[in-house]
Design an enzyme around this catalytic site. Structure first.
Site, PDB file in Angstrom:
ATOM      1  N   GLY A  34       0.811  -1.206   0.000  1.00 30.81           N
ATOM      2  CA  GLY A  34       0.000   0.000   0.000  1.00 30.81           C
ATOM      3  C   GLY A  34       0.843   1.254   0.000  1.00 30.81           C
ATOM      4  N   GLY A  36      -0.566   4.419   0.390  1.00 30.27           N
ATOM      5  CA  GLY A  36      -1.367   5.511   0.918  1.00 30.27           C
ATOM      6  C   GLY A  36      -0.583   6.266   1.971  1.00 30.27           C
ATOM      7  CB  SER A  37      -1.697   8.332   4.834  1.00 27.52           C
ATOM      8  OG  SER A  37      -2.586   9.135   4.092  1.00 27.52           O
ATOM      9  CB  CYS A 194     -11.877  10.671   9.059  1.00 30.50           C
ATOM     10  SG  CYS A 194     -11.869  12.363   9.692  1.00 30.50           S
ATOM     11  CB  CYS A 373     -11.243  13.770  15.172  1.00 29.33           C
ATOM     12  SG  CYS A 373     -12.601  14.063  14.022  1.00 29.33           S
TER      13      CYS A 373
END
Length: 444
Positions: A34, A36-37, A194, A373
């Site tokens: 992966g 991604g981030s 999220c 968040c």
């Protein structure tokens, strides 16, 4: 046996990135699943950690598997939905993000064989490794809500979602176009990435309507499959008071199960199994999510389908798979699935992987579940929720600014301006370490 080719660097390497499957070693020192981030961050941090220890890896020792064309800064999709920028600001060609010393193979994984320290790709290729890092993210189940894919594809349906690059700009189009009626914002039961985002976009719409003189003509409701506004009681209580003050309706433990876009009707399932229909003019949907199919049922997965790792060390819980690590959304870590969580997980994983490869044992590095968040509550204001395992607040700025349940303009600009810059310029190149910012934590 994979064909052996010389290492290609510079501009030509970028051009060949999509064809790396024909120019890469059969075995890697570290294989990352992966880009991604989590994958990009940890791949760079691992390479940098070995170099800092005076034991540099060779170019190509760190290999990343991912067939995607683009890399996305997904927290930016909320900003797009709020009209704060074009979605192209939050996308980069994936191949452009790899430095010359990290090899990108433009394929996806099909199967894991941890007993032989190898994986197979969707093309049938076998790649072995000394250490494996799984950072594959999660699966968004658009088909989990009947009628949702069709509604999203219909520009006149009034249905949109910030949870994809393809649909996040439709959110702003629908929000800004609404003059009166019922605006419903949903959140599913269960795990999503999220988990604050479904209400972030709701608060931004509420503020847009208030400031443009439409607030009295639009009724806003938050329909969530969860039992409260937010998982952490401290923040949830304040958000619920804010909801009541602003006249926003709410139904808890109401899970969206189907959409009739033609008749503008949404059906929700309640905790007792009964259903209720609600009419909408605008419907923003957060879809259900879950583990990828290629991880579910694999030897490295837990019964729920997540990669089963120790919550402190991020190493696989099975001793026989001690060279397997994971982070981010695909992992079993009992914390919120956010980019902020990855910034704290990556240095811990890096330190423990380095230690295992160097000494055979994990280090003293331990992850405490930190996540964050940034809850947008309107234009120019944001509540910065930060917490760790057991949903205990862990606030970075409370000693300087006071209780972080207070909405602040400074935090708004963190979300809108600082965090996107730090992501592209620091995080994905392995130089951002969560609450400690650009300074790599020292584990003692």
């Amino acid at each position: 046996m994979l064909p052996a080719c010389r290492r290609v660097t510079g501009p030509r390497a970028l051009a060949l990135a999509r064809y790396a499957s024909t120019s890469t070693k059969e075995k890697s020192r570290v294989l990352v699943i992966g880009a991604g981030s989590g994958g990009l961050t940890v791949a760079n941090q691992i390479y940098n950690r070995f170099k800092a220890a005076g034991k540099p890896l060779n170019a190509g020792d760190v290999v990343v598997l991912d067939a995607a064309d683009y890399h996305y800064y997904q927290p930016g999709w909320t900003l797009v939905g709020a009209g704060l920028g074009p979605k192209t600001n939050f996308r980069r060609p994936l191949a452009s993000l790899f430095p010359p010393h990290i090899t990108h193979i433009a394929e996806n994984v099909k199967s894991f064989y941890p007993e032989s320290s190898s994986v197979t790709t969707t093309s049938g290729r076998t790649i072995s490794y000394d250490s494996l890092v799984v950072a594959a993210g999660l699966k968004t189940n658009w088909d989990g809500i009947a009628g949702l894919p069709q509604a999203l594809a219909d520009p006149s349906s009034g249905v949109s979602s910030i949870y994809s690059y393809d649909t996040c700009d439709k959110v702003w189009h629908d929000v800004d176009a609404l003059r009166s009626g019922n605006a419903i914002f949903t959140q599913p039961a269960g795990v999503i990435k999220c988990a604050g985002a479904p209400q972030k976009i709701m608060w931004m719409a509420w503020d847009r309507y208030r400031k443009s003189g439409r607030g009295d003509n639009i009724k806003i409701d938050f329909m969530t499959g969860m039992p409260s506004m937010f998982s952490v009681k401290k923040y949830s209580d304040v958000l619920n008071v804010l909801r009541i003050e602003r006249g926003v309706g709410a139904e808890f433990q109401h899970n969206l199960i189907s959409i009739d876009a033609a008749n503008r009707k949404a059906t929700f399932k309640k905790s007792d199994g009964s259903t209720v229909d609600r009419d909408f003019t605008l419907l923003h949907v957060a879809p259900p999510m879950g583990p990828h199919d290629f991880i579910k049922g694999s030897p490295i997965a837990d019964p729920a389908g997540w990669v089963e790792i120790d919550k402190a060390t991020l190493r696989h819980v099975k001793p026989e798979f001690g060279n397997v690590f994971a982070l981010g959304d695909c992992s079993s870590l009992p914390t919120s699935k956010t980019v902020a969580a990855i910034t704290s997980q990556a240095p811990v994983l890096t330190e423990n992987l380095f230690s295992v490869m160097d000494t055979g044992e994990v280090s003293n590095a331990k992850y405490d579940g930190y996540t964050s968040c940034p809850l947008l509550t309107g234009y120019g204001e944001l509540m910065l929720a930060e917490f760790k395992y057991e949903l205990v607040p862990k606030e970075s700025f409370a000693n300087y600014l006071g209780d972080q349940t207070k909405r602040r303009r400074l935090f708004y600009h963190f979300k809108k301006d600082l965090f996107p810059w730090a992501y592209w310029n620091r995080m994905v190149v392995g130089k951002w370490f969560g609450p400690s910012g650009p300074f790599r934590p020292k584990f003692v």
